[in-house]
Motif scaffolding. Structure first.
Motif, mmCIF file in Angstrom:
data_model
loop_
_atom_site.group_PDB
_atom_site.id
_atom_site.type_symbol
_atom_site.label_atom_id
_atom_site.label_comp_id
_atom_site.label_asym_id
_atom_site.label_seq_id
_atom_site.Cartn_x
_atom_site.Cartn_y
_atom_site.Cartn_z
ATOM 1 N N PHE A 308 0.826 -1.211 0.000
ATOM 2 C CA PHE A 308 0.000 0.000 0.000
ATOM 3 C C PHE A 308 0.863 1.264 0.000
ATOM 4 O O PHE A 308 0.465 2.297 -0.560
ATOM 5 C CB PHE A 308 -0.948 -0.009 1.201
ATOM 6 N N HIS A 311 1.886 1.927 -3.542
ATOM 7 C CA HIS A 311 0.749 2.514 -4.252
ATOM 8 C C HIS A 311 0.546 3.978 -3.869
ATOM 9 O O HIS A 311 0.397 4.843 -4.751
ATOM 10 C CB HIS A 311 -0.517 1.713 -3.940
ATOM 11 N N ASP A 312 0.559 4.276 -2.581
ATOM 12 C CA ASP A 312 0.254 5.628 -2.121
ATOM 13 C C ASP A 312 1.304 6.634 -2.577
ATOM 14 O O ASP A 312 0.978 7.764 -2.957
ATOM 15 C CB ASP A 312 0.137 5.659 -0.600
ATOM 16 N N TYR A 315 0.948 7.143 -6.278
ATOM 17 C CA TYR A 315 -0.261 7.943 -6.526
ATOM 18 C C TYR A 315 -0.020 9.420 -6.199
ATOM 19 O O TYR A 315 -0.402 10.307 -6.976
ATOM 20 C CB TYR A 315 -1.422 7.409 -5.684
ATOM 21 N N SER A 378 -11.155 2.092 -3.330
ATOM 22 C CA SER A 378 -10.192 2.930 -4.057
ATOM 23 C C SER A 378 -10.119 2.581 -5.536
ATOM 24 O O SER A 378 -9.800 3.440 -6.369
ATOM 25 C CB SER A 378 -8.795 2.776 -3.437
ATOM 26 N N SER A 411 -6.810 5.872 1.776
ATOM 27 C CA SER A 411 -5.401 5.474 1.910
ATOM 28 C C SER A 411 -4.923 5.587 3.351
ATOM 29 O O SER A 411 -4.230 4.698 3.865
ATOM 30 C CB SER A 411 -4.525 6.333 0.992
ATOM 31 N N GLY A 449 8.166 3.911 -5.750
ATOM 32 C CA GLY A 449 6.908 4.538 -6.147
ATOM 33 C C GLY A 449 7.060 5.803 -6.969
ATOM 34 O O GLY A 449 6.558 5.872 -8.107
ATOM 35 N N LEU A 479 -1.942 1.602 -11.158
ATOM 36 C CA LEU A 479 -2.183 1.889 -9.739
ATOM 37 C C LEU A 479 -3.266 0.972 -9.174
ATOM 38 O O LEU A 479 -3.163 0.503 -8.033
ATOM 39 C CB LEU A 479 -2.593 3.354 -9.570
ATOM 40 N N ASN A 480 -4.294 0.704 -9.950
ATOM 41 C CA ASN A 480 -5.365 -0.178 -9.490
ATOM 42 C C ASN A 480 -4.893 -1.621 -9.330
ATOM 43 O O ASN A 480 -5.340 -2.330 -8.419
ATOM 44 C CB ASN A 480 -6.551 -0.127 -10.460
ATOM 45 N N ILE A 482 -1.879 -2.561 -8.426
ATOM 46 C CA ILE A 482 -1.128 -2.593 -7.162
ATOM 47 C C ILE A 482 -2.082 -2.583 -5.977
ATOM 48 O O ILE A 482 -1.899 -3.316 -4.997
ATOM 49 C CB ILE A 482 -0.151 -1.402 -7.098
ATOM 50 N N GLU A 483 -3.117 -1.760 -6.043
ATOM 51 C CA GLU A 483 -4.102 -1.689 -4.962
ATOM 52 C C GLU A 483 -4.812 -3.026 -4.787
ATOM 53 O O GLU A 483 -5.034 -3.488 -3.657
ATOM 54 C CB GLU A 483 -5.128 -0.591 -5.254
#
Length: 505
Positions: A308, A311-312, A315, A378, A411, A449, A479-480, A482-483
């Motif tokens: 996460f 991802h964050d 993002y 998300s 997040s 990231g 990104l999706n 990875i989420e």
């Protein structure tokens, strides 16, 4: 009856004279409510690095968030002014490396700072980190070229071991029943950083262009257009360093817990809390000597935390660069001020959620369910971002603000829940080392990231007319993915042992 119960609790525990950890533990048993003064001080530190006793701590947490959050509104223009990108589409590629350099530095030293925190205490590490922010964030604002910016950000990350000890401190300064409030206060102070940092970066960057009547082009702020926001953050960090003197030490330093080699042994032979101690028939206590690396509830939460975090961070980097990119490349053509305004509004909403709603939701659902639900929500939200870019005017501003605020709330809910899992998986004398491991792994993923996000965005902007996920559609699809991986890892087998541990408590 309440007083008798309190006296019985105190009699059951042995407190050692001149041990700062025992002093704090005794205070926790006697106090009622959340120690707000100490948490506010901690928040200042995290902000500069996002009831009566907790206010100091939150201000320290904020110190750590500001150098990261303030960068997003002006990084695109800073890289442009360095003239290192040959084409406009390549600006995002180089911007990603500036964001990654901070996390790479933190990756290399997080375990070291965690061990130091376990051996010498939380305060020395916290103080050193805040001073590092004061020095190297100032130098970053004075960067003459791309490589100086990379170097100062790297050193800032390497010498800033704040977040791990601050997480341990937050869980140690409060009674166990207020732990969710304490750790959500860490996220809340990070949210304050998301309010203040983007505002500083957005409104104070390029002051000679925005406020020519006040700042001359020949002044230091004209020659170094990104120095003013960095200077303000450095001065705030200096205030955080002064606040450190009022923080009590929480590490136990009496003989049974202060062997010089204990902190180092924690990395190899620590006793996991979930394994606990058992009594033999003759009453002697025995304990498993599993290392932290074999503590599956700890390591599983760290693994999910890393996914996460990757991802964050990607993002956060992509969102600001995408907003400032030209419309012809699928961006929004926003200015530093516009991005700063959006991120400031997001930070305000996030602060309200963390302070007033998250502890209530955590009690209802538990940290694992919060992470799962937030991750699932998300995915459709991120899918909508390329379509939001098709809007304009007031509709764009309203929808974009709502989307970014909701994404930040989701997040932060995930990260806060994982904070709780990590701190509960180990005993107090191991938390610095455990958080050091978490920070090292997380920082490595967070270093990937921004670099990966910037490179993917730069590549996507060169394929606007591709048949498969054209332009920024590809970025948000990745990104999706990875989420979704992070959400799947919150189920068995990764957190199966943690569920058993929860049932035992």
């Amino acid at each position: 009856m309440a007083n008798n119960g309190l006296q019985e609790t105190l009699l059951k525990k042995q407190y050692h004279e001149n041990c700062p950890g025992c002093v704090v533990d005794e205070m926790k048993e006697r106090q009622e409510g959340v120690p707000i003064k100490k948490l506010l001080t901690m928040g200042t530190i995290v902000l500069s690095a996002g009831r009566a006793l907790t206010s100091f701590s939150l201000s320290l947490v904020a110190s750590s968030a500001l150098p990261i959050a303030s960068l997003y509104p002006f990084l695109y223009f800073m890289i442009r002014d360095f003239h290192i990108a040959k084409r406009e589409e390549d600006i995002n590629f180089y911007a990603g490396y500036v964001g990654a350099s901070y996390m790479l530095g933190r990756t290399l030293t997080s375990i070291f700072w965690g061990v130091v925190a376990d051996r010498y205490g939380r305060k020395p590490v916290i103080f050193t980190g805040v001073i590092a922010i004061f020095v190297f964030n100032t130098l970053f604002g004075l960067s003459l070229n791309f490589w100086m910016a990379i170097g100062t950000r790297f050193l800032l990350g390497a010498l800033n071991g704040l977040l791990g000890p601050m997480k341990a401190y937050a869980s140690e300064i409060c009674h166990h029943k207020y732990q969710a409030v304490a750790l959500s206060s860490i996220s809340a102070s990070w949210a304050i950083g998301l309010i203040t940092g983007p505002a500083l970066g957005g409104f104070l960057a390029q002051p000679a262009e925005k406020y020519p009547a006040t700042f001359s082009p020949n002044s230091i702020f004209g020659r170094f257009p990104y120095f003013l926001p960095c200077l303000c953050i450095s001065l705030f960090a200096l205030i955080g360093a002064i606040c450190c003197f009022w923080l009590p030490e929480t590490l136990h330093m009496h003989p049974c817990n202060s062997s010089p080699s204990e902190s180092y042994d924690a990395l190899e032979a620590a006793l996991p809390k979930f394994n606990g101690k058992t009594e033999t028939k003759d009453g002697r206590e025995t304990a498993s000597a599993k290392s932290l690396l074999k503590n599956w509830p700890l390591m599983s939460s760290i693994i999910v935390y890393c996914i996460f975090s990757l991802h964050d961070m990607a993002y956060s980097e992509i969102c600001s660069l995408w907003a400032e990119s030209p419309r012809k490349f699928g961006g929004l053509s926003y200015s530093t001020q516009s991005v700063g305004e959006i991120l400031t509004i997001t930070g305000c909403g996030l602060l309200v959620f963390q302070l007033f709603l998250y502890p209530f939701v955590e009690k209802m659902l538990g940290p694992i369910n919060i992470a799962r639900i937030s991750g699932i929500l998300s995915i459709p939200l991120l899918t909508s971002y390329p379509y939001i870019a098709m809007l304009s005017g007031i509709a764009l501003a309203v929808v974009l603000n709502c989307a970014i605020l909701l994404k930040s709330v989701l997040s932060t809910s995930i990260i806060t829940g994982l904070f709780i899992l990590q701190n509960n998986a180990v005993e107090q004398h191991q938390r610095g080392a455990a958080n050091g491991i978490a920070m090292t792994a997380m920082s490595l993923f967070k270093a990937v990231g921004p670099a990966g996000g910037g490179a993917i965005l730069s590549w996507a902007q060169k394929r606007q007319h591709a048949a498969f996920f054209p332009g920024v559609h590809l970025v948000f699809f990745i990104l999706n993915v990875i989420e979704a991986i992070g959400v799947l890892m919150t189920f068995k087998p990764f957190l199966a042992d943690w569920s058993q541990y929860e049932s035992q408590n």
